[in-house]
Design an enzyme around this catalytic site. Structure first.
Site, PDB file in Angstrom:
ATOM      1  N   ARG A   1       0.844  -1.191   0.000  1.00 40.62           N
ATOM      2  CA  ARG A   1       0.000   0.000   0.000  1.00 40.62           C
ATOM      3  C   ARG A   1       0.882   1.244   0.000  1.00 40.62           C
ATOM      4  NH1 ARG A   1      -1.867  -3.594   3.990  1.00 40.62           N
ATOM      5  NH2 ARG A   1      -3.940  -4.455   3.579  1.00 40.62           N
TER       6      ARG A   1
ATOM      7  N   LYS B   1      -1.611  -2.482   8.119  1.00 37.03           N
ATOM      8  CA  LYS B   1      -2.740  -2.025   8.932  1.00 37.03           C
ATOM      9  C   LYS B   1      -2.673  -2.636  10.323  1.00 37.03           C
ATOM     10  CE  LYS B   1      -6.049  -1.139   5.207  1.00 37.03           C
ATOM     11  NZ  LYS B   1      -7.373  -1.491   4.634  1.00 37.03           N
TER      12      LYS B   1
ATOM     13  N   HIS C   1      -3.107   2.813  -5.948  1.00 37.01           N
ATOM     14  CA  HIS C   1      -3.558   1.475  -5.570  1.00 37.01           C
ATOM     15  C   HIS C   1      -3.565   0.522  -6.768  1.00 37.01           C
ATOM     16  CE1 HIS C   1      -4.764  -0.267  -1.805  1.00 37.01           C
ATOM     17  NE2 HIS C   1      -5.710  -0.969  -2.391  1.00 37.01           N
TER      18      HIS C   1
ATOM     19  N   ARG D   1      -0.903  -2.026  -6.739  1.00 37.23           N
ATOM     20  CA  ARG D   1      -1.221  -3.171  -5.876  1.00 37.23           C
ATOM     21  C   ARG D   1      -2.122  -4.147  -6.629  1.00 37.23           C
ATOM     22  NH1 ARG D   1      -1.171  -4.621  -0.454  1.00 37.23           N
ATOM     23  NH2 ARG D   1      -3.133  -5.232   0.525  1.00 37.23           N
TER      24      ARG D   1
ATOM     25  N   HIS E   1      -3.477  -9.382   3.413  1.00 41.92           N
ATOM     26  CA  HIS E   1      -4.922  -9.467   3.645  1.00 41.92           C
ATOM     27  C   HIS E   1      -5.205 -10.404   4.819  1.00 41.92           C
ATOM     28  CE1 HIS E   1      -6.102  -8.265  -0.743  1.00 41.92           C
ATOM     29  NE2 HIS E   1      -5.946  -7.223   0.047  1.00 41.92           N
TER      30      HIS E   1
ATOM     31  N   TYR F   1      -9.612 -10.643  -7.006  1.00 36.66           N
ATOM     32  CA  TYR F   1      -8.744 -10.643  -8.187  1.00 36.66           C
ATOM     33  C   TYR F   1      -9.016 -11.816  -9.116  1.00 36.66           C
ATOM     34  CZ  TYR F   1      -6.265  -7.037  -5.650  1.00 36.66           C
ATOM     35  OH  TYR F   1      -5.964  -5.879  -4.980  1.00 36.66           O
TER      36      TYR F   1
END
Length: 300
Positions: free
Chosen positions: A149, A173, A246, A249, A272, A281
């Site tokens: 990110r 995150k 983004h 990514r 994730h 995806y």
């Protein structure tokens, strides 16, 4: 309304200290909750415990009337659910009126990604004989080569990079850390920038900072700075091509899956928490397979 603002301050402290959320996420929570406080004021409701399910429905109707997108409405309701959940945990309130509110389903959008020839154009636009050109080349190589990110990219410190085994320690995150491998193209670009261009940029500062990427003044590069750099690079490549950070990514994940990488490995590389986030995806890769089939199968 004094109490409710005190409760919000407690909640923000909880998000900062216990949840370790980013500044951007906390700003969203604060904005959403303060928006609800404005609604309470309009309805002459002074205390959070006075809010009923009917009030939440009225608020939801107002959000629709104000033409908010489904995504924004979902986020606002989710923020308020979390806020009430925290207050119940702290024994400040007993009930969460937002539990029964149905959040609008998000629109399923297929992630946009760049094709290989478009990526190649971006890799050829920087003048690698200048400090900023070296930085920009290293930036796009890292974004595409690791799929991290933009916020994670800004947070890379020189000490996080291990050139010997070709990995970067990335903080994602919630402060979660993961190691991501990078290839020879990224390594060459980063080493060139680190030992040449970055030193020139950092000479403008009294003290060196630990972050890999610096702006033209030698300060640590920000999210906004990266967006500005990429927009400028795109203008030099094409007036038709439109990208956002983004997309690197999305492109990273799509290209890996198209070349046969397994879903679990891609999930781990992207950081994730849930496989469902990575599975989006597969829509892109299915389209790729369909095009390949239509182009090459004799009975297509």
């Amino acid at each position: 309304m004094t109490n409710v603002k005190n409760y919000l301050n407690l909640f923000i402290e909880y998000l900062q200290i216990e949840k370790n959320y980013s500044k951007y996420t906390i700003v969203n929570y604060t904005t959403d909750i303060e928006d609800f406080f404005s609604f309470m004021k309009e309805q002459a409701i002074l205390h959070l415990e006075e809010i009923t399910y009917n009030d939440t429905r009225l608020y939801l109707t107002q959000l629709h009337t104000r033409k908010y997108s489904r995504k924004t409405i979902s986020r606002k309701i989710s923020s308020l659910r979390s806020f009430y959940k925290f207050l119940i945990r702290e024994s400040i309130l007993n009930e969460n009126p937002f539990l029964l509110v149905s959040i609008p389903k998000k629109e399923k959008k297929i992630p946009q990604f760049l094709y290989e020839d478009e990526i190649k154009q971006l890799f050829s636009v920087s003048d690698i004989h200048t400090p900023l050109g070296q930085r920009n080349q290293a930036l796009v190589e890292i974004l595409y080569g690791t799929g991290i990110r933009v916020s994670e990219c800004c947070g890379i410190k020189i000490s996080d990079i291990d050139f010997f085994i070709g990995t970067i320690l990335v903080t994602g995150k919630g402060g979660k850390q993961r190691y991501i491998p990078f290839g020879t193209y990224a390594q060459d670009a980063v080493e060139r920038y680190m030992y040449d261009g970055r030193k020139i940029l950092m000479s403008k500062q009294k003290e060196d900072h630990p972050y890999l990427f610096a702006n033209h003044r030698g300060e640590a590069l920000t999210d906004q700075g990266i967006r500005h750099i990429l927009n400028r690079m795109i203008k030099n490549v094409s007036s038709i091509l439109h990208i956002h950070p983004h997309m690197f990514r999305h492109t990273f994940a799509t290209h890996l899956l198209n070349e046969g990488a397994d879903m679990r490995s891609v999930q781990e590389l992207l950081g994730h928490s849930h496989l469902s986030s990575t599975q989006v995806y597969t829509h892109v890769t299915k389209e790729h397979l369909k095009k390949m089939y239509m182009a090459h199968h004799p009975r297509a």
